[in-house]
Scaffold this motif. Structure first.
Motif: not given
Length: 161
Positions: A1-15
């Motif tokens: 089963m695939s695990q999901k992650f929230n990623v934030k870069t430089n406090d600007l971009y979130q995906f």
């Protein structure tokens, strides 16, 4: 089963990214903390400069561009939604007697500035001396206990501003 992650870069971009996508990347470690990565036949040179595992924060360099990356998994998101963030602590405004006892010494006065683990007072209970230390940085607002007096469990001893 695939695990999901929230990623934030430089406090600007979130995906959001999932573990299957990460596994499908063509990455080769070229030396310690340095990688050659291919995505859609496009090459990337990735270097991990710093990592803070407890806060899941990383500083990386991708093709000579610096990024600060924060990674949050589903459990982290749930903990945050419930108001229990890692490293977050409740602000304590007062110190109450943890048990009935005799105040042997008080080391602070109103107006004193204290830091975490600064000794505040010594409470004798069951023939043992218990040093009560500051749970946070702050300024002492009031000291209600008096040296030589007995206190009951839960009795207010010290208040912070």
């Amino acid at each position: 089963m695939s695990q999901k992650f929230n990623v934030k870069t430089n406090d600007l971009y979130q995906f959001e990214i999932d573990s299957d996508t990460v596994k499908s990347l063509d990455a080769v470690e070229t030396k310690k903390d340095s990688f050659h990565l291919l995505e859609n036949n496009k090459p990337f040179r990735v270097e991990v400069l710093a990592s803070d595992f407890d806060n899941k924060s990383y500083q990386i360099k991708v093709n000579n561009n610096l990024y600060t990356v924060q990674i949050e998994n589903q459990l982290d998101a749930l903990i945050k939604a419930l108001g229990f963030e890692v490293g977050a602590s409740k602000i304590i405004d007062n110190i109450k007697a943890p048990m009935p006892g005799l105040i042997l010494d008080i080391m602070v006065n109103p107006g004193d500035e204290v830091t975490v683990n600064t000794p505040l007072l010594i409470l004798e209970a069951m023939k043992m001396e218990n040093s009560i230390v500051s749970p946070r940085d702050g300024i002492i607002k009031s000291v209600t206990g008096t040296k030589g007096n007995t206190v009951d469990k839960g009795e207010l001893l010290i208040e912070f501003e």
